[in-house]
Write a protein that holds these residues in place. Structure first.
Motif, PDB file in Angstrom:
ATOM      1  N   LEU A   1      45.335  37.238  48.245  1.00 59.93           N
ATOM      2  CA  LEU A   1      44.470  36.110  48.578  1.00 59.93           C
ATOM      3  C   LEU A   1      43.932  35.445  47.321  1.00 59.93           C
ATOM      4  O   LEU A   1      43.834  34.215  47.248  1.00 59.93           O
ATOM      5  N   LYS A   2      43.608  36.235  46.328  1.00 64.95           N
ATOM      6  CA  LYS A   2      43.118  35.692  45.050  1.00 64.95           C
ATOM      7  C   LYS A   2      44.157  34.736  44.457  1.00 64.95           C
ATOM      8  O   LYS A   2      43.828  33.627  44.010  1.00 64.95           O
ATOM      9  N   GLN A   3      45.417  35.146  44.465  1.00 64.08           N
ATOM     10  CA  GLN A   3      46.481  34.291  43.929  1.00 64.08           C
ATOM     11  C   GLN A   3      46.565  32.968  44.694  1.00 64.08           C
ATOM     12  O   GLN A   3      46.706  31.891  44.097  1.00 64.08           O
ATOM     13  N   ARG A   4      46.479  33.047  46.012  1.00 68.96           N
ATOM     14  CA  ARG A   4      46.621  31.855  46.834  1.00 68.96           C
ATOM     15  C   ARG A   4      45.455  30.894  46.639  1.00 68.96           C
ATOM     16  O   ARG A   4      45.652  29.675  46.548  1.00 68.96           O
ATOM     17  N   LEU A   5      44.249  31.419  46.562  1.00 68.10           N
ATOM     18  CA  LEU A   5      43.075  30.561  46.400  1.00 68.10           C
ATOM     19  C   LEU A   5      43.022  29.953  45.000  1.00 68.10           C
ATOM     20  O   LEU A   5      42.638  28.803  44.822  1.00 68.10           O
ATOM     21  N   GLU A   6      43.408  30.743  44.001  1.00 66.41           N
ATOM     22  CA  GLU A   6      43.424  30.211  42.633  1.00 66.41           C
ATOM     23  C   GLU A   6      44.462  29.104  42.495  1.00 66.41           C
ATOM     24  O   GLU A   6      44.249  28.133  41.764  1.00 66.41           O
ATOM     25  N   ALA A   7      45.578  29.217  43.216  1.00 71.62           N
ATOM     26  CA  ALA A   7      46.596  28.160  43.176  1.00 71.62           C
ATOM     27  C   ALA A   7      46.069  26.857  43.773  1.00 71.62           C
ATOM     28  O   ALA A   7      46.556  25.773  43.444  1.00 71.62           O
ATOM     29  N   MET A   8      45.039  26.971  44.627  1.00 69.90           N
ATOM     30  CA  MET A   8      44.408  25.783  45.215  1.00 69.90           C
ATOM     31  C   MET A   8      43.271  25.248  44.350  1.00 69.90           C
ATOM     32  O   MET A   8      42.664  24.237  44.681  1.00 69.90           O
ATOM     33  N   GLY A   9      42.949  25.956  43.270  1.00 70.02           N
ATOM     34  CA  GLY A   9      41.909  25.487  42.367  1.00 70.02           C
ATOM     35  C   GLY A   9      40.589  26.230  42.469  1.00 70.02           C
ATOM     36  O   GLY A   9      39.621  25.870  41.784  1.00 70.02           O
ATOM     37  N   ALA A  10      40.515  27.258  43.307  1.00 69.86           N
ATOM     38  CA  ALA A  10      39.268  28.017  43.457  1.00 69.86           C
ATOM     39  C   ALA A  10      39.092  29.013  42.308  1.00 69.86           C
ATOM     40  O   ALA A  10      40.067  29.459  41.707  1.00 69.86           O
ATOM     41  N   LYS A  11      37.844  29.350  42.023  1.00 72.71           N
ATOM     42  CA  LYS A  11      37.520  30.444  41.111  1.00 72.71           C
ATOM     43  C   LYS A  11      37.230  31.664  41.976  1.00 72.71           C
ATOM     44  O   LYS A  11      36.390  31.599  42.873  1.00 72.71           O
ATOM     45  N   VAL A  12      37.924  32.747  41.704  1.00 72.13           N
ATOM     46  CA  VAL A  12      37.859  33.924  42.582  1.00 72.13           C
ATOM     47  C   VAL A  12      37.538  35.174  41.783  1.00 72.13           C
ATOM     48  O   VAL A  12      38.111  35.409  40.715  1.00 72.13           O
ATOM     49  N   TRP A  13      36.613  35.956  42.310  1.00 72.98           N
ATOM     50  CA  TRP A  13      36.279  37.258  41.737  1.00 72.98           C
ATOM     51  C   TRP A  13      36.504  38.326  42.805  1.00 72.98           C
ATOM     52  O   TRP A  13      36.243  38.092  43.981  1.00 72.98           O
ATOM     53  N   LEU A  14      36.971  39.502  42.402  1.00 71.02           N
ATOM     54  CA  LEU A  14      37.066  40.651  43.291  1.00 71.02           C
ATOM     55  C   LEU A  14      35.928  41.611  42.976  1.00 71.02           C
ATOM     56  O   LEU A  14      35.555  41.773  41.809  1.00 71.02           O
ATOM     57  N   THR A  15      35.378  42.247  44.017  1.00 74.07           N
ATOM     58  CA  THR A  15      34.312  43.217  43.755  1.00 74.07           C
ATOM     59  C   THR A  15      34.876  44.503  43.164  1.00 74.07           C
ATOM     60  O   THR A  15      34.135  45.303  42.614  1.00 74.07           O
ATOM     61  N   ARG A  16      36.176  44.712  43.281  1.00 68.32           N
ATOM     62  CA  ARG A  16      36.833  45.845  42.608  1.00 68.32           C
ATOM     63  C   ARG A  16      38.274  45.454  42.324  1.00 68.32           C
ATOM     64  O   ARG A  16      38.894  44.716  43.097  1.00 68.32           O
ATOM     65  N   MET A  17      38.798  45.946  41.208  1.00 69.05           N
ATOM     66  CA  MET A  17      40.173  45.641  40.816  1.00 69.05           C
ATOM     67  C   MET A  17      41.109  46.818  41.060  1.00 69.05           C
ATOM     68  O   MET A  17      42.320  46.697  40.936  1.00 69.05           O
ATOM     69  N   ARG A  18      40.541  47.984  41.374  1.00 68.35           N
ATOM     70  CA  ARG A  18      41.366  49.173  41.604  1.00 68.35           C
ATOM     71  C   ARG A  18      40.732  50.002  42.707  1.00 68.35           C
ATOM     72  O   ARG A  18      39.594  49.761  43.105  1.00 68.35           O
ATOM     73  N   ASN A  19      41.492  50.964  43.177  1.00 67.37           N
ATOM     74  CA  ASN A  19      40.954  51.838  44.205  1.00 67.37           C
ATOM     75  C   ASN A  19      39.950  52.814  43.604  1.00 67.37           C
ATOM     76  O   ASN A  19      40.229  53.472  42.605  1.00 67.37           O
ATOM     77  N   GLY A  20      38.796  52.870  44.212  1.00 65.08           N
ATOM     78  CA  GLY A  20      37.724  53.714  43.713  1.00 65.08           C
ATOM     79  C   GLY A  20      36.402  53.021  43.917  1.00 65.08           C
ATOM     80  O   GLY A  20      36.351  51.795  44.097  1.00 65.08           O
ATOM     81  N   PRO A  21      35.314  53.755  43.905  1.00 65.75           N
ATOM     82  CA  PRO A  21      33.992  53.163  44.128  1.00 65.75           C
ATOM     83  C   PRO A  21      33.533  52.328  42.947  1.00 65.75           C
ATOM     84  O   PRO A  21      33.942  52.552  41.801  1.00 65.75           O
TER      85      PRO A  21
END
Length: 270
Positions: free
Chosen positions: A25-45
């Motif tokens: 989803l991050k890839q798709r939204l960024e391709a539309m021009g959005a700025k996107v952050w994930l609350t985590r980049m890997r599995n784990g707390p």
């Protein structure tokens, strides 16, 4: 408690699955021009807390409820405080204090009861719904923190955008998946609008975010149809699944959410 495995098959792990969807989803939204952050980049707390460090808090929590803190109940309560309180609050601190976004998208997979964890069962139930913040009971509003978050939501005026974006994403997900709406029974949740896919429910996981939230609960992980798609993993293009050519469940999910958000923010949603 959000995973299971049948025989030697691929494990069904909600945390792993939602992270796959989030990155797509991050890839798709960024391709539309959005700025996107994930609350985590890997599995784990994201929090440094662990169940072992929460035993004292778990004991106090059980005693406050009038429950005798047996070893088993202590472990269960410490784990609950870890993943359902500590982890969620830590993500909210990062979102509200550091990222400060215009919108939060919470990605989940749903599940029905699967019985014995050692021998989970599959179901024919499969459905979709989205959750909006609200529906606080009188008992819940006895808690000071819940009164505060209610006021933040009301004074922030987030509901209108939360409802509009959620309606657009619900339409897109329903169109992409063909899933029927899930229906709540009882006082736990109330309808958000005439859209049968939208419900209002008081959850820590969406009320803590100070901006509008689109909270997605598509697919039943232990339904036969979804289980078979999960076993295929992520893939490009389409594959034959039970006689129907389908994209990977992760790409279907990410594409539908991206399309719904694009429809809403471009003004084409209706």
């Amino acid at each position: 408690a959000r995973w299971f495995r049948i025989g030697n098959g691929r494990p069904v792990e909600e945390g792993e699955m939602t992270l796959i969807v989030a990155k797509l989803l991050k890839q798709r939204l960024e391709a539309m021009g959005a700025k996107v952050w994930l609350t985590r980049m890997r599995n784990g707390p994201t929090t440094s807390l662990r169940p072992g460090s929460l035993r004292s808090a778990a004991s106090e929590s059980l005693r406050a409820e009038g429950v005798t803190p047996t070893t088993e109940r202590l472990l269960h309560e410490a784990e609950r405080l870890f993943y359902r309180v500590g982890e969620i609050r830590n993500r909210a601190r990062g979102v509200n204090g550091r990222i400060r976004p215009d919108l939060v998208v919470c990605l989940h997979f749903n599940a029905e009861e699967w019985g014995n964890p050692a021998r989970p069962t599959l179901t024919d139930q499969n459905h979709l719904h989205l959750l909006l913040s609200g529906a606080m009971s009188g008992g819940e509003l006895q808690h000071e923190d819940e009164r505060l978050t209610m006021l933040v939501k009301l004074l922030g005026g987030t509901h209108r955008e939360e409802l509009g974006a959620s309606e657009a994403v619900a339409r897109s997900l329903a169109s992409a998946t063909g899933l029927p709406p899930f229906t709540y029974h009882g006082a736990k949740a109330i309808p958000a609008s005439s859209n049968p896919y939208l419900w209002i429910r008081n959850l820590l996981a969406n009320r803590l975010f100070e901006c509008p939230v689109v909270y997605c609960e598509p697919y039943v992980m232990n339904s036969r149809a979804v289980f078979n798609r999960i076993q295929l993993g992520d893939y490009a293009g389409r594959r034959n699944v039970g006689g129907t050519e389908l994209p990977s469940i992760y790409r279907e999910y990410a594409d539908a959410v991206a399309q719904g958000l694009a429809d809403y923010y471009s003004g084409t949603a209706h």
